[in-house]
Every structure is written in C-alpha cells, then in structure tokens.
Design a protein around this motif. Structure first.
Motif, PDB file in Angstrom:
ATOM      1  N   PRO A   1       1.333   0.740   4.333  1.00  0.00           N
ATOM      2  CA  PRO A   1       0.839  -0.801   4.471  1.00  0.00           C
ATOM      3  C   PRO A   1      -0.870  -0.684   4.230  1.00  0.00           C
ATOM      4  CG  PRO A   1       2.332  -0.124   6.080  1.00  0.00           C
ATOM      5  CD  PRO A   1       2.114   1.041   5.415  1.00  0.00           C
ATOM      6  N   ASN A   2      -1.102  -1.688   3.430  1.00  0.00           N
ATOM      7  CA  ASN A   2      -2.499  -1.783   2.856  1.00  0.00           C
ATOM      8  C   ASN A   2      -3.113  -0.571   2.045  1.00  0.00           C
ATOM      9  OD1 ASN A   2      -3.003  -3.786   4.487  1.00  0.00           O
ATOM     10  ND2 ASN A   2      -3.353  -2.788   6.530  1.00  0.00           N
ATOM     11  N   GLY A   3      -2.138   0.315   1.507  1.00  0.00           N
ATOM     12  CA  GLY A   3      -2.655   1.596   0.788  1.00  0.00           C
ATOM     13  C   GLY A   3      -2.963   0.828  -0.578  1.00  0.00           C
ATOM     14  N   ILE A   4      -2.309  -0.116  -1.215  1.00  0.00           N
ATOM     15  CA  ILE A   4      -2.888  -0.521  -2.678  1.00  0.00           C
ATOM     16  C   ILE A   4      -4.169  -1.467  -2.424  1.00  0.00           C
ATOM     17  CG2 ILE A   4      -2.121  -2.125  -4.351  1.00  0.00           C
ATOM     18  CD1 ILE A   4       0.684  -1.444  -3.789  1.00  0.00           C
ATOM     19  N   THR A   5      -4.263  -2.071  -1.362  1.00  0.00           N
ATOM     20  CA  THR A   5      -5.449  -3.017  -1.028  1.00  0.00           C
ATOM     21  C   THR A   5      -6.715  -1.867  -1.027  1.00  0.00           C
ATOM     22  OG1 THR A   5      -4.319  -4.580   0.014  1.00  0.00           O
ATOM     23  CG2 THR A   5      -6.540  -4.650   0.604  1.00  0.00           C
TER      24      THR A   5
ATOM     25  N   ILE B   1     -11.272   9.149   3.992  1.00  0.00           N
ATOM     26  CA  ILE B   1     -11.218  10.600   3.388  1.00  0.00           C
ATOM     27  C   ILE B   1     -11.368  11.677   4.579  1.00  0.00           C
ATOM     28  CG2 ILE B   1     -13.101  12.062   2.236  1.00  0.00           C
ATOM     29  CD1 ILE B   1     -13.461   9.499   0.485  1.00  0.00           C
ATOM     30  N   ARG B   2     -12.106  11.232   5.342  1.00  0.00           N
ATOM     31  CA  ARG B   2     -12.460  12.042   6.722  1.00  0.00           C
ATOM     32  C   ARG B   2     -10.982  12.436   7.290  1.00  0.00           C
ATOM     33  NH1 ARG B   2     -14.912   9.009  10.848  1.00  0.00           N
ATOM     34  NH2 ARG B   2     -12.508   8.631  11.650  1.00  0.00           N
ATOM     35  N   ASP B   3     -10.108  11.165   7.417  1.00  0.00           N
ATOM     36  CA  ASP B   3      -8.910  11.448   8.201  1.00  0.00           C
ATOM     37  C   ASP B   3      -8.020  12.380   7.275  1.00  0.00           C
ATOM     38  OD1 ASP B   3      -9.843  10.005  10.111  1.00  0.00           O
ATOM     39  OD2 ASP B   3      -8.435   8.306   9.762  1.00  0.00           O
ATOM     40  N   VAL B   4      -8.125  12.274   5.712  1.00  0.00           N
ATOM     41  CA  VAL B   4      -7.266  13.124   4.907  1.00  0.00           C
ATOM     42  C   VAL B   4      -7.634  14.507   5.130  1.00  0.00           C
ATOM     43  CG1 VAL B   4      -6.908  13.441   2.491  1.00  0.00           C
ATOM     44  CG2 VAL B   4      -6.775  10.878   3.315  1.00  0.00           C
TER      45      VAL B   4
ATOM     46  N   LEU C   1      -8.230  12.883  -5.597  1.00  0.00           N
ATOM     47  CA  LEU C   1      -7.606  12.489  -4.411  1.00  0.00           C
ATOM     48  C   LEU C   1      -6.388  11.557  -4.810  1.00  0.00           C
ATOM     49  CD1 LEU C   1      -7.214  12.167  -1.036  1.00  0.00           C
ATOM     50  CD2 LEU C   1      -9.058  10.192  -1.655  1.00  0.00           C
ATOM     51  N   PHE C   2      -5.087  12.131  -4.667  1.00  0.00           N
ATOM     52  CA  PHE C   2      -3.745  11.475  -5.140  1.00  0.00           C
ATOM     53  C   PHE C   2      -3.006  10.964  -4.124  1.00  0.00           C
ATOM     54  CE2 PHE C   2       0.410  12.876  -7.442  1.00  0.00           C
ATOM     55  CZ  PHE C   2       0.666  11.450  -7.448  1.00  0.00           C
ATOM     56  N   PHE C   3      -2.859   9.386  -4.031  1.00  0.00           N
ATOM     57  CA  PHE C   3      -2.006   9.005  -2.985  1.00  0.00           C
ATOM     58  C   PHE C   3      -0.703   8.915  -3.738  1.00  0.00           C
ATOM     59  CE2 PHE C   3      -6.073   7.413  -1.497  1.00  0.00           C
ATOM     60  CZ  PHE C   3      -6.233   8.114  -0.160  1.00  0.00           C
ATOM     61  N   ASP C   4       0.534   9.198  -3.363  1.00  0.00           N
ATOM     62  CA  ASP C   4       1.669   8.951  -4.095  1.00  0.00           C
ATOM     63  C   ASP C   4       2.840   8.068  -3.280  1.00  0.00           C
ATOM     64  OD1 ASP C   4       3.657   9.408  -5.909  1.00  0.00           O
ATOM     65  OD2 ASP C   4       4.151  11.512  -5.059  1.00  0.00           O
ATOM     66  N   GLU C   5       3.329   7.299  -3.906  1.00  0.00           N
ATOM     67  CA  GLU C   5       4.199   6.165  -3.522  1.00  0.00           C
ATOM     68  C   GLU C   5       3.326   5.349  -2.640  1.00  0.00           C
ATOM     69  OE1 GLU C   5       7.055   5.609  -4.569  1.00  0.00           O
ATOM     70  OE2 GLU C   5       7.830   7.505  -5.381  1.00  0.00           O
ATOM     71  N   ILE C   6       2.308   4.891  -3.036  1.00  0.00           N
ATOM     72  CA  ILE C   6       1.231   4.121  -2.336  1.00  0.00           C
ATOM     73  C   ILE C   6       1.769   2.939  -1.756  1.00  0.00           C
ATOM     74  CG2 ILE C   6       0.255   3.004  -4.171  1.00  0.00           C
ATOM     75  CD1 ILE C   6      -2.654   3.454  -2.911  1.00  0.00           C
TER      76      ILE C   6
ATOM     77  N   ASP D   1       5.655  10.399   5.048  1.00  0.00           N
ATOM     78  CA  ASP D   1       4.677  11.326   6.049  1.00  0.00           C
ATOM     79  C   ASP D   1       3.931  10.113   6.915  1.00  0.00           C
ATOM     80  OD1 ASP D   1       2.432  12.327   7.121  1.00  0.00           O
ATOM     81  OD2 ASP D   1       1.915  13.328   5.192  1.00  0.00           O
ATOM     82  N   ASP D   2       4.195  10.149   8.101  1.00  0.00           N
ATOM     83  CA  ASP D   2       3.819   9.191   9.121  1.00  0.00           C
ATOM     84  C   ASP D   2       2.301   9.188   9.149  1.00  0.00           C
ATOM     85  OD1 ASP D   2       6.585   8.834  10.120  1.00  0.00           O
ATOM     86  OD2 ASP D   2       6.431  10.293  11.588  1.00  0.00           O
ATOM     87  N   PHE D   3       1.608  10.193   9.210  1.00  0.00           N
ATOM     88  CA  PHE D   3       0.238  10.102   8.871  1.00  0.00           C
ATOM     89  C   PHE D   3      -0.333   9.254   7.795  1.00  0.00           C
ATOM     90  CE2 PHE D   3      -3.223  11.651   6.421  1.00  0.00           C
ATOM     91  CZ  PHE D   3      -4.398  11.509   7.214  1.00  0.00           C
ATOM     92  N   ALA D   4       0.355   9.311   6.726  1.00  0.00           N
ATOM     93  CA  ALA D   4      -0.096   8.661   5.442  1.00  0.00           C
ATOM     94  C   ALA D   4       0.364   6.908   5.701  1.00  0.00           C
ATOM     95  CB  ALA D   4       0.767   8.909   4.146  1.00  0.00           C
ATOM     96  N   LYS D   5       1.406   6.700   6.310  1.00  0.00           N
ATOM     97  CA  LYS D   5       1.816   5.373   6.607  1.00  0.00           C
ATOM     98  C   LYS D   5       0.859   4.790   7.454  1.00  0.00           C
ATOM     99  CE  LYS D   5       6.524   5.726   5.356  1.00  0.00           C
ATOM    100  NZ  LYS D   5       8.041   5.699   5.823  1.00  0.00           N
ATOM    101  N   SER D   6       0.068   5.505   8.548  1.00  0.00           N
ATOM    102  CA  SER D   6      -0.832   4.691   9.190  1.00  0.00           C
ATOM    103  C   SER D   6      -2.195   5.014   8.841  1.00  0.00           C
ATOM    104  CB  SER D   6      -0.637   5.448  10.907  1.00  0.00           C
ATOM    105  OG  SER D   6      -1.037   6.701  10.653  1.00  0.00           O
ATOM    106  N   LEU D   7      -2.463   5.707   8.014  1.00  0.00           N
ATOM    107  CA  LEU D   7      -3.749   6.024   7.342  1.00  0.00           C
ATOM    108  C   LEU D   7      -4.644   4.597   6.878  1.00  0.00           C
ATOM    109  CD1 LEU D   7      -5.883   8.123   6.283  1.00  0.00           C
ATOM    110  CD2 LEU D   7      -4.712   7.961   4.145  1.00  0.00           C
TER     111      LEU D   7
END
Length: 436
Positions: free
Chosen positions: A98-102, A71-74, A89-94, A54-60
């Motif tokens: 980039p920066n998802g884990i952080t 949260i607002r963007d999600v 709220l579930f982030f899969d393949e986090i 998901d390109d959106f998720a990768k830039s989130l």
C-alpha cells in the motif's frame, strides 16, 4: 541470459534527469531477474525489497512517504547501506505494498540522487486501487517476452545473433538452415524466460511444455484474483484466441466466442487481457497514411497472444509438428507465424502497428507498421509459395500515389524487387529496428 532492454537501463542510470524507474510487463517475462542482474553488475550493491511476501515491506509505506525514513527502515531491515549513486534500491512487486507506487513521487521530488527501481505487473501498477499513477514523476520501461534474437543469444550463438541484428543479407546464406531450425525451436519454446532457460539447459521437450502450462495456469489464477465478475468472460476470450487466429480472416469475431456474442459482452474482457499484457490488439486502419492513428477503425481488430510458445501450449499443438518440420510455419493457416511476427513488432520501440482490409473484398494486408520514416505494409507468408497478389495490388495499384514500399516476411532469402522487399522470417525485428 542477455536482454535487449539492459541497454535502456544503462541509459537510465547515466541520465542526469533520471527519475525512479518502473519496469512494467506481464507476469513471468523476467522483470525481477533483469533488474537484479542490472543492480549486481552496475552498482556497488543491490538492496532488494520484495513487497509481495514480506510483512515489513507491506508496512513500509504506511507511516509516511518520506524517502529518508523509508531508506532508514530498509537499511535497518536488510543490514545494508543505501548510498546515493552507488546503490540500486529495488522494490519488487511494488503494487502489493500500500502506497508503494505513490512513494516513487516523493523519491523523485525529495531524493533525486537515489537510484530507485520498481517492478510490477502491468495490471497491478497501472490499475492499482486507491492509488494514482505518479505521472511525470517516474520513468517507465516495458519488458516483453524474449525476442528471437534474444533466444539465439541464449542458445550461446552471439555471432549468429549479431549477423541477424545487422541485416547482413549475404552473410545469412551459410546459416539459413540453422536459423530456420532455431526459428522452429522458438515457435515451440517461445520467449518466456523460464521456458527458454529449461530449453537451453536440457532441450527437454515435455519440461518446456509443463512450464508453459504452469504459466497459463498462473494467468488463469490472476484472472480469478483480479477480475471479479468478469473472470469467466476473460477466460472465454483468452481460450478463443487460437481458434480466432486459425481462421482465414483473422478479424476478431465476438460470435465465435459465444453464439450471439456482441462487443458489449466482451469488450471489458479484452481490455483486461490487454491491460495485463497477455494479449495484443491490432486495429484495422482504413488508409496507409501517417499518422495511422487518424484512420483507425475501432470496430475491426485482430487479437494475438503475448508469446508464440504459449500459443502452442494453449492450442495443445504437438511438439513434433513444431520442432521437426516446416509445417509449423503453415499449420493453422499461419497462425503461429503471424503471432510470431506481431511479437517481434510489439517489442520494437516507437512504432505503431495496424492491419488493413478492404470492405467487400478478400484483400488484406497483415500489418501496417508506422516507423519514424515511413508506413510499411507487411505481408506474412508462412509457405514456400510467396505470391503477393494483395500486397502488389495495395502498393502498385490502390495506393500507387503514396509511393509505398512493401515488406514480405517469408521462408525465402532476401530480395529487393523495387516495390517490395522479401526478408527471411527470422530477421523481422532487425529489419524494423533499422527502419525506426
């Protein structure tokens, strides 16, 4: 399909000191399915974000790491509201964002009221380049392939699964044949959820093996994608595991991977497989005293596969061998049986697993298990002949002063001989769970 870890997720949800949760595990052990099932059952709504495709998720997480903005963007992207305490709220393949884990650190510090979970492969979460693991800011659970009791449950036999879980030795007797047959099935199918699902639906022998081969192929692709120059050595180690387990002495021999091979040639490859959750390394322990880690021998170890079904597929073991006779328990010098026992032990929380062997002697104890209560010497017997010479000498002579009580896992019914208990192979996990 019921998973034992579901109860741990419930405890996490109800914990007042809950932090964002990372569910770790090897690829294809069922992390996504479990968290979705949990979200649908236990919350008013589940908001799912796939960070992999998901390109959106990768830039989130690129702009900033403020939970309110994320949260607002999600909400804007999914069309769903994220309500504190009522939404999961579930982030899969986090690891793929980039920066998802952080970002989980900031959810912990600035939005503790939000129920946030993430799933990722072990390699991606723990060894994510450019990001540090948010130590102390997340809760973590690890999911393994389905255990034998989960397999029984999936076969729609919850009553039998309860009998096994309770270690009700007398109640086993009428079901012994059925349990042995289910165990043969488990040795063939293993615990990878997709293979189990196919088996439960149709008992389609070729389809199960195709699924196992596909999983093995996907692991090989991961090796190419993530391991760089180490890829070929990783594949050599991975492909050598069945032959190593089929030896009489299952101590891992580098020279069996490649003639003249040494530790420095394959140490990184073995570590990669362990980090990916694809192999389990069991070190030798020099003496059966707590804590076993004090007596660990780093120069001697055994290597097991994460799943007995994948071991059969990697070995090209014939389905007839696995499903129609007790030969599966003895073939390849008990390799399948010992790998099976290791899997069940690995899935138990809060235990340490080693093995024992004596220098210049054939004496070997398959596993030394440290529970909160005691050290348990474990002997795995795949055959009907269950003489326990090594275990007897270990418990009654060599370490008599330590007052150990041995455990033999075999095809025989339960018996307590004072110095040792014999339990059926199908009750290994239940027995250790009660010892924790």
């Amino acid at each position: 399909m019921k998973r034992n870890l579901y109860n741990s997720l419930l405890k996490w949800k109800n914990d007042a000191d809950r932090k964002p949760l990372i569910l770790e595990g090897a690829r294809q052990v069922g992390k996504t399915w479990l968290l979705k099932e949990f979200g649908r059952n236990e919350y008013e709504n589940l908001v799912y974000v796939n960070c992999s495709d998901d390109d959106f998720a990768k830039s989130l997480f690129l702009h900033d790491l403020k939970p309110n903005r994320i949260i607002r963007d999600v909400e804007a992207n999914t069309g769903q509201h994220v309500n504190a305490g009522r939404t999961l709220l579930f982030f899969d393949e986090i690891q793929d964002a980039p920066n998802g884990i952080t970002s989980l650190k900031y959810f912990c510090e600035n939005a503790p009221e939000q129920h946030v979970v993430a799933a990722g492969s072990l390699l991606g979460v723990v060894h994510h380049p450019g990001e540090s693991y948010p130590v102390g800011k997340v809760n973590a659970l690890r999911l393994f392939p389905m255990t034998f009791d989960e397999f029984i449950e999936a076969k729609q036999n919850g009553m039998l699964a309860k009998i096994v879980a309770n270690c009700d030795w007398g109640a086993y007797t009428p079901f012994d044949y059925l349990l042995k047959d289910l165990l043969r099935q488990y040795f063939y199918v293993g615990g990878m959820p997709e293979a189990v699902k196919k088996w439960v639906e149709k008992e389609d022998i070729p389809a199960v093996r195709r699924i196992q081969k596909q999983i093995i192929s996907s692991y090989a692709n991961d090796m190419s994608k993530h391991a760089g120059a180490e890829t070929e050595r990783i594949r050599m180690v991975w492909n050598s595991i069945p032959a190593q387990l089929a030896k009489e002495n299952k101590k891992y021999i580098y020279g069996a991977v490649r003639k003249g091979g040494r530790a420095k040639d394959f140490e990184m490859a073995i570590q990669w497989l362990m980090d990916a959750g694809l192999a389990y390394k069991v070190h030798r322990c020099k003496t059966p005293e707590q804590p076993l880690r004090f007596y660990e021998d780093f120069n001697a170890f055994k290597l097991y596969l994460l799943d007995v079904g994948l071991l059969g597929a990697l070995s090209n073991a014939k389905p007839g061998l696995m499903l129609t006779s007790n030969d599966v328990f003895t073939e390849f010098k008990g390799a399948f049986t010992e790998n099976y026992v290791m899997e069940q032990l690995k899935s138990a929380d809060d235990i340490e697993v080693y093995y024992f062997s004596k220098d210049y002697s054939t004496q070997e104890i398959d596993f030394l298990v440290q529970t909160s209560r005691r050290v348990v010497p474990v002997e795995v017997k795949a055959e009907e002949n269950v003489k326990s010479k090594s275990l007897s000498q270990f418990v009654k002579t060599d370490h008599a002063d330590k007052k150990l009580k041995g455990l033999r896992c075999s095809m025989k019914p339960y018996v307590d001989q004072g110095w040792m208990e014999n339990i059926p192979l199908y009750s290994v996990k239940a027995y250790i769970d009660k010892e924790k």
